[in-house]
Write an enzyme that holds these catalytic residues in place. Structure first.
Site, PDB file in Angstrom:
ATOM      1  N   TRP A 189      -2.520   0.670  -4.437  1.00 38.53           N
ATOM      2  CA  TRP A 189      -1.989  -0.673  -4.252  1.00 38.53           C
ATOM      3  C   TRP A 189      -0.997  -1.048  -5.341  1.00 38.53           C
ATOM      4  CZ3 TRP A 189      -6.681  -4.295  -2.779  1.00 38.53           C
ATOM      5  CH2 TRP A 189      -7.152  -3.903  -1.509  1.00 38.53           C
ATOM      6  N   LYS A 240       0.850  -1.189   0.000  1.00 40.52           N
ATOM      7  CA  LYS A 240       0.000   0.000   0.000  1.00 40.52           C
ATOM      8  C   LYS A 240       0.891   1.245   0.000  1.00 40.52           C
ATOM      9  CE  LYS A 240      -3.519  -2.676   2.233  1.00 40.52           C
ATOM     10  NZ  LYS A 240      -2.817  -3.823   2.837  1.00 40.52           N
TER      11      LYS A 240
END
Ligand code: ADP
Length: 547
Positions: free
Chosen positions: A449, A444
């Protein structure tokens, strides 16, 4: 109105009974722990399984009782599957690569009353016996004349002697198809392991599903060697699928190195195999070094963790072996998706077809899936949007053994329960699923992501890289940034800068790993997968450059 068809329960005993009756002379070949090759037929396997079931009955083993194994892939393990499951008890396959303390914990949690083991694991048995008071006998799976003596084990029994006490007149009982037949624990990378308890019905349906042409596509003309262990989600169901179709089975025992596997592939005419990516690294390395080729090997299922595209290409280009990339999990018996082309893909350019085959694939009928956001709303099947992957189906687990972890299911607006896989994935318009990451491995960075799998797959395509893993490490500004950890091929040289340059143009700039670290080996878990948790611990004190 009710239909007017026969009520015949779906039972695992019927799979072996079928094979014995209709493929009676088809062989089951095993490399024994003793080193020699053992061969017999489905007919003999069924006879011995019935004797063993009778022997257990005489020992007072009842319906639903758990009997464990700690064993490699071999014919006696196969007999245990059918004797124990067929009689209505539960075959509990334990992963011997777990720590002995964890094995003892699992034996006690499962409530195992007998445990059959290969001699390799005698030291484990000796270490755990005193901590497992419910186990009434420890059964050594070995010829009588090789039976070991152990001062530490009061109730050590010989498998062959036990089996000899049973009668061939034994008939398989007609059980309720929803009764329990098998128990596998997840590896417990977070917290204690949890048990998935399969039913006869789920196991037989899974075997049917697995055999379909666009799933594993097994047939009576195949010779199938499961490299995946029988303690890793029942060797992905192959001990059930092979008898269903009447395929010859080759069981490799403890020798899983490239050379031993190659020799068995050649001597037995193996056409089909299945295993996690790490075992294929060893086999490919061996065939390359030895300069040999496969004469019968045509297809292999690779799953359990993402199969690097470079491996798929090497198999296809250099050895003419088709790789079927598959995804599943212990809680799903395990098959969920497999990657095979459809008619409409055949006209596409080769490179597009290859890209598609890198995905984890299409569901087998019997599994439904969807991706949802954190609020549980459905996400688009556009091949780009990724979200939490949920599944449901008759061979997907409803809850863990002894209710561990409560009710795991998530309920949708229609009140249907879906099992959350813990994986993050995309699904394209044709229903092909691609795993982005395990939710706990995804990196993250700045609220976005980064897929560790994508970065690993690219690194693995570099000629100097033997193995690679990417983990997120703490960053004050971005939360986490990717670190590439690499094992070089023997004798190969490559620098940090060369590896980073290799990513140029292949990924978004902000996906670029912040650093590269070289190691001699990567930590591998009990099922042959890279242990990211261990790797993160290993790099706990590591700081990114400039941080
Ligand atoms: P464990 O490794 O915890 O014992 P399983 O063997 O059941 O459990 O592993 C299931 C998980 O393995 C899946 O949820 C997924 O994260 C991963 N996995 C399995 N097959 C693939 C694949 N082809 N690509 C990527 N990940 C996979």
């Amino acid at each position: 109105m009710q239909g007017l068809m026969m009520e015949m329960p779906l039972l695992v005993s019927s799979l072996l009974h079928h094979a014995a009756r209709h493929h009676g002379d088809t062989e089951i070949v095993s490399r024994r722990i003793e080193g020699d090759i053992h061969r017999y037929t489905y007919a003999e396997c069924e006879r011995r399984s019935r004797r063993l079931a009778d022997a257990f009955t005489r020992q007072g083993v009842g319906i639903g009782e758990r009997i464990a194994t700690l064993a490699w892939n071999g014919y006696r393990h196969m007999e245990m599957y059918y004797a124990v499951g067929g009689m209505g008890a539960v075959i509990h396959t334990i992963n011997p690569r777990l720590h002995p303390e964890q094995i003892a914990w699992i034996v006690n949690h499962a409530g195992d009353t007998h445990l059959a083991f290969d001699l390799t694991f005698l030291p484990i048995i000796e270490a755990i016996a005193e901590h497992c008071p419910n186990v009434r006998s420890w059964i050594a799976m070995v010829d009588e004349d090789r039976q070991p003596a152990s001062a530490k084990l009061a109730n050590l029994v010989n498998y062959e002697r036990l089996l000899a006490g049973g009668s061939e007149a034994y008939r398989w009982p007609e059980l309720d198809e929803r009764s329990a037949v098998g128990l596998c624990y997840t590896s417990g990378t977070t917290g204690n392991p949890k048990g998935a308890m399969y039913t006869h019905r789920s196991t037989v349906l899974h075997a049917y599903g697995a055999a379909l042409p666009d799933a594993m596509g097994a047939s009576a003309r195949d010779c199938i060697l499961p490299v995946v262990p029988m303690f890793h989600v029942n060797a992905w169901g192959l001990p059930y699928t092979c008898p269903l179709v009447g395929a010859k089975i080759v069981l490799p025992g403890a020798q899983l190195d490239g050379k031993s596997l190659y020799e068995l592939f050649e001597s037995e005419g193996v056409t089909y195999s299945a295993g996690v990516p790490t075992v294929w690294l060893g086999l490919l390395q061996y065939v390359k070094q030895a300069g040999v080729r496969f004469s019968t090997f045509k297809r292999t299922v690779i799953g359990g963790s993402a199969c690097p595209p470079a491996m798929i290409r090497t198999f296809e280009d250099d050895y003419g072996v088709d790789v079927i990339h598959a995804w599943g999990m212990t809680e799903m018996s395990p098959l969920g998706t497999l990657c095979r082309l459809q008619n409409k893909h055949l006209a596409q350019p080769r490179e597009a077809r290859r890209k598609l085959l890198e995905k984890q694939g299409h569901v087998v009928f019997g599994v439904d899936m969807k991706i949802v956001d954190d609020q549980g709303s459905d996400l688009a099947w556009d091949g780009k949007t990724f979200g939490n992957l949920l599944v449901r189906g008759p061979w997907v687990m409803r809850e863990y053994f002894r209710g561990e972890g409560g009710d795991p299911l998530k309920y949708d607006a229609d009140g249907r329960g879906w099992f959350p896989t813990g994986d993050v994935a995309t699904i394209d318009a044709d229903g092909y699923m691609q795993i982005t990451d395990r939710s706990k491995d995804v990196i993250k960075s700045g609220g976005e992501w980064i897929s560790s799998i994508d970065l690993e797959n690219l690194a693995m395509a570099h000629p100097a890289v033997a193995n690679a893993a990417v983990i997120g490490v703490a960053h004050p500004k971005w939360d986490e940034r990717p670190l590439l950890v690499v094992v070089k091929k023997p004798g190969a040289e490559v620098t940090r800068e060369e590896l980073l340059a290799f990513y140029e143009g292949k990924i978004a700039k902000w996906w670029m790993p912040d650093d590269v670290q070289f190691v001699d080996s990567l930590p591998v878990g009990a099922t042959g997968k890279i242990l990211k948790t261990r790797l993160r611990e290993q790099f706990h004190d590591y700081r990114l450059p400039g941080v």
